[in-house]
Design a protein around this motif. Structure first.
Motif, PDB file in Angstrom:
ATOM      1  N   GLY A   3       0.835  -1.229  -0.065  1.00 29.79           N
ATOM      2  CA  GLY A   3       0.012   0.094   0.024  1.00 29.79           C
ATOM      3  C   GLY A   3       0.762   1.176   0.121  1.00 29.79           C
ATOM      4  N   PRO A   4       1.674   1.588   0.929  1.00 26.81           N
ATOM      5  CA  PRO A   4       2.489   2.615   1.098  1.00 26.81           C
ATOM      6  C   PRO A   4       3.222   2.889  -0.222  1.00 26.81           C
ATOM      7  CG  PRO A   4       2.555   1.762   3.338  1.00 26.81           C
ATOM      8  CD  PRO A   4       1.962   0.906   2.242  1.00 26.81           C
ATOM      9  N   PRO A  10       3.120   6.746  -9.366  1.00 24.04           N
ATOM     10  CA  PRO A  10       2.084   7.411 -10.111  1.00 24.04           C
ATOM     11  C   PRO A  10       1.038   6.497 -10.789  1.00 24.04           C
ATOM     12  CG  PRO A  10       4.250   8.524 -10.610  1.00 24.04           C
ATOM     13  CD  PRO A  10       4.592   7.395  -9.661  1.00 24.04           C
ATOM     14  N   ALA A  11       1.538   5.361 -11.133  1.00 23.76           N
ATOM     15  CA  ALA A  11       0.907   4.419 -11.878  1.00 23.76           C
ATOM     16  C   ALA A  11       0.409   3.220 -11.011  1.00 23.76           C
ATOM     17  CB  ALA A  11       1.278   4.077 -13.178  1.00 23.76           C
ATOM     18  N   GLY A  12       0.791   3.252  -9.958  1.00 27.04           N
ATOM     19  CA  GLY A  12       0.609   2.128  -8.928  1.00 27.04           C
ATOM     20  C   GLY A  12       1.216   1.164  -9.560  1.00 27.04           C
ATOM     21  N   LEU A  13       0.335   0.095  -9.322  1.00 28.19           N
ATOM     22  CA  LEU A  13       1.025  -1.403  -9.687  1.00 28.19           C
ATOM     23  C   LEU A  13       1.245  -1.528 -11.174  1.00 28.19           C
ATOM     24  CD1 LEU A  13       1.890  -3.936  -8.322  1.00 28.19           C
ATOM     25  CD2 LEU A  13      -0.402  -5.120  -8.653  1.00 28.19           C
ATOM     26  N   ASP A  14       0.690  -0.667 -11.965  1.00 32.66           N
ATOM     27  CA  ASP A  14       1.277  -0.739 -13.446  1.00 32.66           C
ATOM     28  C   ASP A  14       2.141   0.268 -13.787  1.00 32.66           C
ATOM     29  OD1 ASP A  14      -0.984  -2.412 -13.988  1.00 32.66           O
ATOM     30  OD2 ASP A  14      -2.409  -0.741 -14.062  1.00 32.66           O
ATOM     31  N   GLN A  15       2.806   0.667 -12.915  1.00 30.70           N
ATOM     32  CA  GLN A  15       4.095   1.610 -12.879  1.00 30.70           C
ATOM     33  C   GLN A  15       5.368   1.104 -13.622  1.00 30.70           C
ATOM     34  OE1 GLN A  15       4.155   4.948 -12.272  1.00 30.70           O
ATOM     35  NE2 GLN A  15       5.941   4.884 -13.377  1.00 30.70           N
ATOM     36  N   THR A  20      14.673   2.398 -17.076  1.00 35.08           N
ATOM     37  CA  THR A  20      14.118   3.440 -17.704  1.00 35.08           C
ATOM     38  C   THR A  20      12.823   3.911 -16.977  1.00 35.08           C
ATOM     39  OG1 THR A  20      12.727   1.793 -18.929  1.00 35.08           O
ATOM     40  CG2 THR A  20      15.014   2.523 -19.791  1.00 35.08           C
ATOM     41  N   GLY A  21      12.519   3.111 -15.849  1.00 34.74           N
ATOM     42  CA  GLY A  21      11.209   3.796 -15.012  1.00 34.74           C
ATOM     43  C   GLY A  21      11.367   4.058 -13.834  1.00 34.74           C
ATOM     44  N   TRP A  22      10.475   3.866 -12.845  1.00 43.15           N
ATOM     45  CA  TRP A  22      10.593   4.093 -11.549  1.00 43.15           C
ATOM     46  C   TRP A  22      11.629   3.618 -10.865  1.00 43.15           C
ATOM     47  CZ3 TRP A  22       7.675   8.131  -9.330  1.00 43.15           C
ATOM     48  CH2 TRP A  22       7.474   8.061  -7.982  1.00 43.15           C
ATOM     49  N   GLN A  23      12.244   4.424 -10.148  1.00 38.70           N
ATOM     50  CA  GLN A  23      13.522   3.691  -9.389  1.00 38.70           C
ATOM     51  C   GLN A  23      12.994   3.088  -8.074  1.00 38.70           C
ATOM     52  OE1 GLN A  23      16.662   3.134 -10.924  1.00 38.70           O
ATOM     53  NE2 GLN A  23      15.276   3.991 -12.591  1.00 38.70           N
ATOM     54  N   LEU A  24      13.168   1.767  -7.865  1.00 37.66           N
ATOM     55  CA  LEU A  24      12.615   1.108  -6.764  1.00 37.66           C
ATOM     56  C   LEU A  24      14.082   0.504  -6.187  1.00 37.66           C
ATOM     57  CD1 LEU A  24       9.485  -0.526  -7.760  1.00 37.66           C
ATOM     58  CD2 LEU A  24       9.877   1.436  -6.443  1.00 37.66           C
ATOM     59  N   SER A  25      14.130   0.003  -4.719  1.00 34.23           N
ATOM     60  CA  SER A  25      15.298  -0.526  -4.135  1.00 34.23           C
ATOM     61  C   SER A  25      15.047  -2.065  -4.910  1.00 34.23           C
ATOM     62  CB  SER A  25      15.014  -0.468  -2.818  1.00 34.23           C
ATOM     63  OG  SER A  25      13.947  -1.229  -2.274  1.00 34.23           O
ATOM     64  N   ARG A  31       9.162  -7.154  -4.516  1.00 40.25           N
ATOM     65  CA  ARG A  31       7.725  -7.334  -4.179  1.00 40.25           C
ATOM     66  C   ARG A  31       6.809  -7.043  -5.156  1.00 40.25           C
ATOM     67  NH1 ARG A  31       8.107  -3.202   0.503  1.00 40.25           N
ATOM     68  NH2 ARG A  31       6.034  -3.622   0.754  1.00 40.25           N
ATOM     69  N   VAL A  32       7.062  -5.902  -5.740  1.00 37.47           N
ATOM     70  CA  VAL A  32       6.179  -5.531  -6.986  1.00 37.47           C
ATOM     71  C   VAL A  32       6.085  -6.633  -8.153  1.00 37.47           C
ATOM     72  CG1 VAL A  32       5.843  -3.985  -8.822  1.00 37.47           C
ATOM     73  CG2 VAL A  32       6.288  -2.914  -6.601  1.00 37.47           C
ATOM     74  N   PHE A  33       7.275  -7.168  -8.454  1.00 41.19           N
ATOM     75  CA  PHE A  33       7.151  -8.496  -9.144  1.00 41.19           C
ATOM     76  C   PHE A  33       6.561  -9.383  -8.732  1.00 41.19           C
ATOM     77  CE2 PHE A  33      11.403  -6.626 -11.351  1.00 41.19           C
ATOM     78  CZ  PHE A  33      10.535  -5.694 -12.108  1.00 41.19           C
ATOM     79  N   LEU A  34       6.658  -9.866  -7.504  1.00 47.34           N
ATOM     80  CA  LEU A  34       5.844 -11.061  -6.899  1.00 47.34           C
ATOM     81  C   LEU A  34       4.319 -10.762  -6.931  1.00 47.34           C
ATOM     82  CD1 LEU A  34       5.958 -13.525  -5.359  1.00 47.34           C
ATOM     83  CD2 LEU A  34       6.268 -12.362  -3.263  1.00 47.34           C
ATOM     84  N   ALA A  35       4.032  -9.370  -6.560  1.00 49.65           N
ATOM     85  CA  ALA A  35       2.472  -9.215  -6.382  1.00 49.65           C
ATOM     86  C   ALA A  35       1.948  -9.102  -7.873  1.00 49.65           C
ATOM     87  CB  ALA A  35       2.450  -7.753  -6.095  1.00 49.65           C
TER      88      ALA A  35
END
Length: 79
Positions: A3-4, A10-15, A20-25, A31-35
């Motif tokens: 959630g947080p 900006p695009a939630g789970l579709d980001q 070349t996109g949103w930078q995540l750790s 966690r996003v890929f697993l979801a």
């Protein structure tokens, strides 16, 4: 437990994430890929070192979620 993180994206789970996109750790990206994998409702979910970057609390949460939702789970761990 995303959630947080999703609220910040900006695009939630579709980001788009990655170079070349949103930078995540590494942990957030895993966690996003697993979801995303679980939401596809696949017959088999294969995790190849997907949980290695998670801290103990997030690891437990992800394992609980994936064992509840995956029809068949294959976990690959390299020595």
């Amino acid at each position: 437990g995303l959630g947080p993180l999703l609220e910040r994206m900006p695009a939630g789970l579709d980001q788009i994430v990655g170079e070349t996109g949103w930078q995540l750790s590494q942990e957030e990206r895993g966690r996003v890929f697993l979801a995303r994998a679980l939401l596809q409702n696949a017959e088999v979910v294969m995790l190849d070192e997907s949980l290695g970057a998670l801290d103990p609390q997030n690891l437990r949460q992800c394992l609980d979620c994936v064992t509840r939702r995956a029809k068949t789970l294959l976990v690959v761990a390299h020595p």
